[in-house]
Design a protein around this motif. Sequence first.
Motif, short mmCIF file in Angstrom:
data_model
loop_
_atom_site.label_atom_id
_atom_site.label_comp_id
_atom_site.label_asym_id
_atom_site.label_seq_id
_atom_site.Cartn_x
_atom_site.Cartn_y
_atom_site.Cartn_z
N PRO A 18 4.00 -6.52 -11.14
CA PRO A 18 2.63 -6.50 -11.65
C PRO A 18 2.59 -6.21 -13.15
N ALA A 19 3.57 -5.46 -13.65
CA ALA A 19 3.60 -5.16 -15.08
C ALA A 19 3.74 -6.45 -15.90
N LYS A 20 4.36 -7.48 -15.32
CA LYS A 20 4.48 -8.76 -16.01
C LYS A 20 3.30 -9.67 -15.65
N GLU A 40 1.63 11.69 -9.35
CA GLU A 40 2.23 10.37 -9.09
C GLU A 40 3.74 10.42 -9.27
N GLY A 41 4.44 9.57 -8.56
CA GLY A 41 5.87 9.39 -8.81
C GLY A 41 6.73 10.57 -8.37
N VAL A 42 6.32 11.25 -7.29
CA VAL A 42 7.12 12.36 -6.76
C VAL A 42 8.30 11.77 -5.98
N GLU A 43 9.50 12.04 -6.45
CA GLU A 43 10.68 11.41 -5.85
C GLU A 43 11.58 12.39 -5.11
N GLN A 65 1.83 11.51 -4.45
CA GLN A 65 2.13 10.10 -4.14
C GLN A 65 3.51 9.84 -4.74
N GLY A 66 4.38 9.16 -4.02
CA GLY A 66 5.68 8.86 -4.59
C GLY A 66 6.71 8.54 -3.52
N TYR A 67 7.88 8.11 -3.99
CA TYR A 67 8.93 7.67 -3.08
C TYR A 67 9.34 8.77 -2.10
N ILE A 69 6.01 14.29 -13.97
CA ILE A 69 6.59 14.77 -12.71
C ILE A 69 8.11 14.61 -12.74
N GLN A 70 8.54 13.43 -13.22
CA GLN A 70 9.96 13.12 -13.13
C GLN A 70 10.83 13.87 -14.12
N SER A 71 10.24 14.42 -15.16
CA SER A 71 11.08 15.13 -16.12
C SER A 71 10.94 16.64 -16.01
N LEU A 117 -11.55 3.13 -7.80
CA LEU A 117 -11.03 2.27 -8.85
C LEU A 117 -10.16 3.08 -9.79
N GLU A 118 -8.96 2.57 -10.07
CA GLU A 118 -8.02 3.28 -10.96
C GLU A 118 -8.00 2.61 -12.33
N ILE A 119 -8.34 3.42 -13.34
CA ILE A 119 -8.42 2.91 -14.71
C ILE A 119 -7.71 3.92 -15.61
N TYR A 159 0.84 -1.20 0.00
CA TYR A 159 0.00 0.00 0.00
C TYR A 159 0.87 1.24 0.00
N GLN A 160 0.61 2.14 -0.97
CA GLN A 160 1.40 3.38 -1.02
C GLN A 160 0.53 4.58 -0.62
N PRO A 161 0.97 5.30 0.42
CA PRO A 161 0.19 6.43 0.91
C PRO A 161 0.20 7.62 -0.04
N LEU A 169 -0.17 -4.77 -6.41
CA LEU A 169 -0.07 -6.23 -6.36
C LEU A 169 1.38 -6.70 -6.34
N ARG A 170 1.66 -7.66 -5.49
CA ARG A 170 2.98 -8.28 -5.41
C ARG A 170 2.84 -9.79 -5.46
N TRP A 171 3.71 -10.44 -6.21
CA TRP A 171 3.73 -11.91 -6.24
C TRP A 171 5.15 -12.36 -5.98
N LYS A 230 -8.82 -5.06 -19.52
CA LYS A 230 -9.56 -6.34 -19.58
C LYS A 230 -10.32 -6.61 -18.29
N GLN A 231 -9.71 -6.25 -17.18
CA GLN A 231 -10.41 -6.46 -15.91
C GLN A 231 -11.66 -5.59 -15.84
N PHE A 232 -11.50 -4.34 -16.28
CA PHE A 232 -12.62 -3.40 -16.26
C PHE A 232 -13.74 -3.87 -17.18
#
Length: 277
Positions: free
Chosen positions: A74-76, A237-240, A257-259, A207-209, A149-151, A44-46, A62-64, A122-124
């Motif tokens: 999750p990308a794979k 997203e992705g604020v580092e 949200q970000g590291y 954000i990152q660039s 829900l994030e789509i 979970y990312q705050p 998701l983590r496996w 596909k899930q949606f």
Amino acid sequence: RAKERGRNHYRFYSSTMTSKASMLLKLENLLYQAIEQNELSLHYQPQLKLKNHKISGMEALLRWYHPELGQVSPAKLIPLVEKTDLIVPVSLWVLRTACQQNKTWQKAGLPPVTMGVNFSAKQFQQPNIVEMVSQVLGETNLDPQLLELEITETALMENIEFSQETLGELRQLGVKISLDDFGTGYSSLSYLQKFPVTTLKIDQSFIQSVQDTPPNTAIISAVIALGKSFNLRVIAEGVETLKQLELLQQLNCEEIQGYWFSRPLTPENATQFLSRV
Ligand code: C2E
Ligand code: MG
Ligand code: MG
Ligand code: MG
């Protein structure tokens, strides 16, 4: 000789196909086991509200972890899930686990946070998506307003009528809808009006660039302005880095949200994190 080469080529091609199919089958079996043997987990990312320094939400990621394969990203994992019959059980598992976790936090008296749950195209597009969400909300007794829900826009654009209708039904359940990776898909503004979304997540690439490509600042402030005029929640997203954060503050971005604030956390660490603030 040409014939021979042709035959070799054919044999090579067909054995690749066979091994691909059998690999998929193997992974499918591994995934079934993964669900049964609790190898799947959510981190979970705050998300931080800059105005009052409160945690406004958490995103479930998701983590496996497989004992031999190691960590599968999750990308794979998601594309694999989509190729197999596992799309329903995995979607259900993620949604249920995330909602249960949020309900547990609420019951423990922790501050209310929205729980972001990612859905691939596909899930949606599963025909019973609304029933599934409604079922899980019923089961877990979570306040629907605390589920988001994030789509991606691209996923919604694949079938505009279905998306409009489905989003409408989901909104009627009371859940929130967030456009993930916003700005990277087809950002047709007219559709933003047609899709009843509540949140825009500015993609991390913008954000990152910010340092090296100044025009991205213009894109970020345009999205922020767009969000304000449609009365939407906007999350960067992705604020580092501190520099990125300061720029976002200057642009009146309300949530990040970000590291820089926090990496995705195990359930235990996420609970501690929520308890501290
Ligand atoms: P996303 O939904 O855009 O999630 C944000 C991704 O960026 C996550 O990667 C997160 O760990 C990472 N991230 C967060 N902050 C930072 C930062 O400051 N810098 C950088 N470089 N990265 C950051 P993750 O967990 O590997 O997930 C990747 C993508 O996989 C997600 O992108 C989402 O599209 C998908 N995904 C994750 N979990 C699920 C799931 O349960 N279901 C589905 N359908 N997709 C999922
Ligand atoms: Mg997301
Ligand atoms: Mg994203
Ligand atoms: Mg993404």
